[in-house]
Motif scaffolding. Structure first.
Motif, PDB file in Angstrom:
ATOM      1  N   ASN A 286       3.836 -30.371 -21.067  1.00 48.26           N
ATOM      2  CA  ASN A 286       3.883 -28.357 -21.945  1.00 48.26           C
ATOM      3  C   ASN A 286       4.872 -28.748 -20.704  1.00 48.26           C
ATOM      4  O   ASN A 286       4.883 -27.098 -20.112  1.00 48.26           O
ATOM      5  CB  ASN A 286       2.641 -27.660 -21.752  1.00 48.26           C
ATOM      6  CG  ASN A 286       2.645 -26.592 -23.025  1.00 48.26           C
ATOM      7  OD1 ASN A 286       3.948 -26.682 -23.352  1.00 48.26           O
ATOM      8  ND2 ASN A 286       1.691 -25.992 -23.194  1.00 48.26           N
TER       9      ASN A 286
ATOM     10  N   SER B 167       8.666 -27.390 -19.414  1.00 46.41           N
ATOM     11  CA  SER B 167       9.741 -27.394 -20.369  1.00 46.41           C
ATOM     12  C   SER B 167      10.792 -28.538 -18.948  1.00 46.41           C
ATOM     13  O   SER B 167      10.782 -27.767 -17.829  1.00 46.41           O
ATOM     14  CB  SER B 167      10.522 -25.934 -20.234  1.00 46.41           C
ATOM     15  OG  SER B 167      10.476 -25.395 -19.050  1.00 46.41           O
ATOM     16  N   CYS B 168      11.767 -28.808 -19.840  1.00 45.57           N
ATOM     17  CA  CYS B 168      12.688 -29.593 -18.671  1.00 45.57           C
ATOM     18  C   CYS B 168      14.057 -30.460 -19.757  1.00 45.57           C
ATOM     19  O   CYS B 168      13.557 -30.076 -21.216  1.00 45.57           O
ATOM     20  CB  CYS B 168      11.832 -30.849 -18.169  1.00 45.57           C
ATOM     21  SG  CYS B 168      11.452 -31.791 -18.914  1.00 45.57           S
ATOM     22  N   GLU B 169      15.242 -30.387 -19.338  1.00 44.46           N
ATOM     23  CA  GLU B 169      15.983 -30.671 -19.935  1.00 44.46           C
ATOM     24  C   GLU B 169      16.777 -32.087 -19.578  1.00 44.46           C
ATOM     25  O   GLU B 169      16.923 -32.218 -18.520  1.00 44.46           O
ATOM     26  CB  GLU B 169      17.192 -29.673 -20.700  1.00 44.46           C
ATOM     27  CG  GLU B 169      17.744 -29.030 -19.347  1.00 44.46           C
ATOM     28  CD  GLU B 169      18.248 -28.137 -19.871  1.00 44.46           C
ATOM     29  OE1 GLU B 169      19.476 -28.464 -20.857  1.00 44.46           O
ATOM     30  OE2 GLU B 169      18.666 -26.347 -19.790  1.00 44.46           O
TER      31      GLU B 169
ATOM     32  N   SER C 195      11.196 -36.815 -19.229  1.00 49.16           N
ATOM     33  CA  SER C 195      11.255 -36.146 -20.131  1.00 49.16           C
ATOM     34  C   SER C 195      10.055 -35.845 -21.233  1.00 49.16           C
ATOM     35  O   SER C 195       9.441 -34.415 -21.159  1.00 49.16           O
ATOM     36  CB  SER C 195      13.169 -35.526 -20.146  1.00 49.16           C
ATOM     37  OG  SER C 195      13.233 -36.489 -21.520  1.00 49.16           O
TER      38      SER C 195
ATOM     39  N   VAL D 170      13.267 -22.845 -18.180  1.00 46.38           N
ATOM     40  CA  VAL D 170      13.477 -24.303 -18.342  1.00 46.38           C
ATOM     41  C   VAL D 170      12.823 -24.972 -16.704  1.00 46.38           C
ATOM     42  O   VAL D 170      13.741 -24.652 -15.810  1.00 46.38           O
ATOM     43  CB  VAL D 170      14.051 -24.858 -17.871  1.00 46.38           C
ATOM     44  CG1 VAL D 170      14.661 -26.609 -18.068  1.00 46.38           C
ATOM     45  CG2 VAL D 170      15.300 -25.128 -19.682  1.00 46.38           C
ATOM     46  N   LYS D 171      12.534 -25.724 -16.043  1.00 42.24           N
ATOM     47  CA  LYS D 171      11.555 -25.530 -15.233  1.00 42.24           C
ATOM     48  C   LYS D 171      12.538 -26.910 -14.322  1.00 42.24           C
ATOM     49  O   LYS D 171      12.524 -26.951 -13.550  1.00 42.24           O
ATOM     50  CB  LYS D 171      10.003 -26.365 -15.266  1.00 42.24           C
ATOM     51  CG  LYS D 171       9.131 -26.045 -13.839  1.00 42.24           C
ATOM     52  CD  LYS D 171       8.365 -24.501 -14.177  1.00 42.24           C
ATOM     53  CE  LYS D 171       8.047 -24.998 -12.631  1.00 42.24           C
ATOM     54  NZ  LYS D 171       7.557 -23.480 -12.614  1.00 42.24           N
TER      55      LYS D 171
ATOM     56  N   ARG E  78       7.190 -33.315 -21.486  1.00 35.12           N
ATOM     57  CA  ARG E  78       7.447 -32.370 -22.844  1.00 35.12           C
ATOM     58  C   ARG E  78       5.398 -32.076 -23.066  1.00 35.12           C
ATOM     59  O   ARG E  78       5.414 -31.080 -23.613  1.00 35.12           O
ATOM     60  CB  ARG E  78       8.389 -32.831 -23.509  1.00 35.12           C
ATOM     61  CG  ARG E  78       9.387 -32.343 -22.924  1.00 35.12           C
ATOM     62  CD  ARG E  78      10.975 -32.403 -24.039  1.00 35.12           C
ATOM     63  NE  ARG E  78      11.803 -31.521 -23.125  1.00 35.12           N
ATOM     64  CZ  ARG E  78      13.023 -32.752 -23.766  1.00 35.12           C
ATOM     65  NH1 ARG E  78      12.806 -33.839 -23.384  1.00 35.12           N
ATOM     66  NH2 ARG E  78      13.896 -32.790 -22.995  1.00 35.12           N
TER      67      ARG E  78
END
Length: 455
Positions: free
Chosen positions: A390, A392-394, A383, A364-365, A387
């Motif tokens: 492309n 990635s995150c959370e 977020s 995850v970035k 995405r």
RNA sequence: GUGAUUGUAGCUCAGUUGGUUAGAGCGCCAGAUUGUGGCUCUGGAGGUCGCGAGUUCGAGUCUCGUCUUUCACCCCA
């Protein structure tokens, strides 16, 4: 504390990091397979025992996991036969199914069963686990993965060449230096014939295959036990230990086999494969190894085996040609050739040589810190923007202390933390902290995607 | 299948000829520090000593069985 839980002997769990590493191997292998026009198939974990039994020798039958019939599995068995003397018969009455032992035999079954739908020559790959009731030890498990790539329905030696190319590319891609060894069963048969040992071909090949592992003296003893004359044993050992250029070896073998038809056929096959390789040389080292035999009885022509050059672990890929694999299922004269990549051992090599790229460590970035309320709404929007690009995150799911959220990011190896607290919310700038360097920057909300695009 | 070997906290391991309440490091949780992780300090939780029997006044320690781990052989990726 919870009750003691465990998994069966010889099996393993794979955690997230291990899975990312394993998938890296599988993805690279698949990519090369696809590039060469091989198509994926899968077969069930269990097969009918009638499909599996008798295909791997007596030893193999013992190593098959059998599945007990459902319901009253004793109903077929006469009372007086419940003795341990006829276990084989008992188990065949109680079990109709077994777990697959390799991917080649199920593939042969697949080809025969679907022969009218298959477009020959059929190039397929298959990456699935197989099971063996062996006693586990180093590099040996009861459940492990094979990555098989085979072409069936073509006896052209061009297929061998293509497999060598695939092997070369896969290991280049993974960064493993390998030595590719090739030999031919017909050459071994020719040698056996010259020694008058044609009936003992299998024991002879099993013995000479071990020379690298157990040494010349021990191999000699095994060969003597088979019944080969001492003088013949010495010359055989000299023969299989010959080195030199591939060209020299071929010239030598042609002389050695003068009037021996099968031996000469084997040399001619090797020569043809080498001639293809010369059109498009492979990068890794390739050599003819006359001691290479491989255990499986169904090989009839080329034999291929790959060893890591810089790591001690046995073979990491191997295979060969089998002229009549589908014959046992009633489909005659279909020749096939294929190799199998040992994913578990490749994993060990790559871990040992530190060959996994760094990006595998962090999945995850960016982590958005959760401050709740309005801030969360902005995080959700931003977020989704990432995405779409492309990246990635959370978002941390709860509004807890920053300390805890940062520790989470740290443990998960997330490189950036995005903070939108009260100050940032007011100024419409988000605070981005790089956890590797410890530096922080203020970025306007609408520049977030560009900011991360090339990081 | 044959022969060895291992088992003590989430992990890696100490634990004396058998002797009170079984320890350490790391990790975890909490606090020092209610807007900043890693580093530091303080405190805390966490163990049927693999399981079962036996010997003994007394067993983590000795004996037997069993399961498990690891390793070699056979065979194999």
């Amino acid at each position: 504390m919870a009750v003691n839980v465990s998994i069966p002997k010889g099996t393993r769990d794979f955690g997230p990091l291990e899975m990312r590493r394993r998938n890296y191997i599988f993805d690279n292998i698949k990519e090369i397979f696809n590039l060469h026009g091989y198509l994926p198939i899968e077969t069930p974990a269990m097969e009918n025992l009638s499909t599996l039994l008798g295909k791997y020798g007596e030893e193999g039958d013992k190593l098959l996991f059998r599945i007990l019939n459902s319901g009253d599995f004793t109903k077929e068995i006469p009372k007086n036969e419940f003795t341990s003397e006829n276990l084989t018969k008992l188990s065949s009455l109680m079990c109709e199914k077994g777990l697959r032992y390799d991917l080649t035999v199920p593939f042969a079954r697949f080809v025969v069963q679907h022969r009218n739908e298959i477009n020959f020559p059929f190039k397929r790959y298959q990456i699935q686990p197989v099971w063996r009731a062996d006693r586990p030890q180093k590099g040996r498990y009861r459940e492990f993965f094979q990555c098989d790539v085979d072409v069936i329905g073509s006896d052209s030696l061009f297929n061998e060449y293509e497999l060598l190319q695939i092997i070369d590319k896969v290991f280049q891609k993974l960064g493993i230096n390998v030595i590719i060894k090739i030999n031919n069963r017909k050459i071994l048969a020719g040698i056996a014939a010259r020694l008058g040992m044609s009936d003992n071909l299998i024991p002879m090949t099993i013995a000479i295959d071990k020379i690298e592992k157990i040494g010349r003296e021990n191999t000699k003893n095994e060969l003597l036990q088979i019944g080969i004359q001492e003088a013949d044993v010495e010359s055989l050992l000299d023969l299989i230990s010959t080195t030199g250029s591939i060209k020299d070896q071929i010239v030598f073998l042609k002389k050695y086999f003068k009037d021996n038809e099968i031996g000469l056929k084997g040399v001619a096959e090797l020569e043809e494969i080498i001639s293809y390789v010369e059109m498009n040389p492979i990068k890794n080292k390739i050599e003819i190894d006359l001691s290479l035999a491989r255990g499986l009885n169904y090989y009839t022509g080329s034999i291929i085996e790959v060893k890591a050059a810089d790591f001690q672990i046995g073979s990491i890929c191997g295979g060969g040609r089998y002229d009549d694999l589908t014959g046992i299922f009633g489909l005659k004269d279909v020749s096939g050739v294929g190799v199998s990549f040992g994913a578990d051992r490749i994993y060990d090599v790559m871990l040992g040589l530190n060959l996994f790229p760094e990006f595998i460590e962090s999945a995850v970035k960016v982590l958005f810190v959760n401050f709740g309320n309005d801030s969360l709404k902005t995080c959700i929007a931003l977020s989704e923007k990432l995405r779409k690009n492309n990246i990635s995150c959370e978002i941390y799911p709860q509004n807890t202390k920053l300390d805890k959220q940062f520790k989470y990011a740290n443990a998960k190896n997330i490189e950036y933390v995005a903070i939108i607290g009260e100050y940032e919310f007011q100024s419409k700038n988000l605070n981005i902290k790089n956890l590797h360097t410890g530096t922080q920057e203020q970025i306007p909300f609408d520049e977030i995607a560009t900011y991360f695009k090339n990081r």
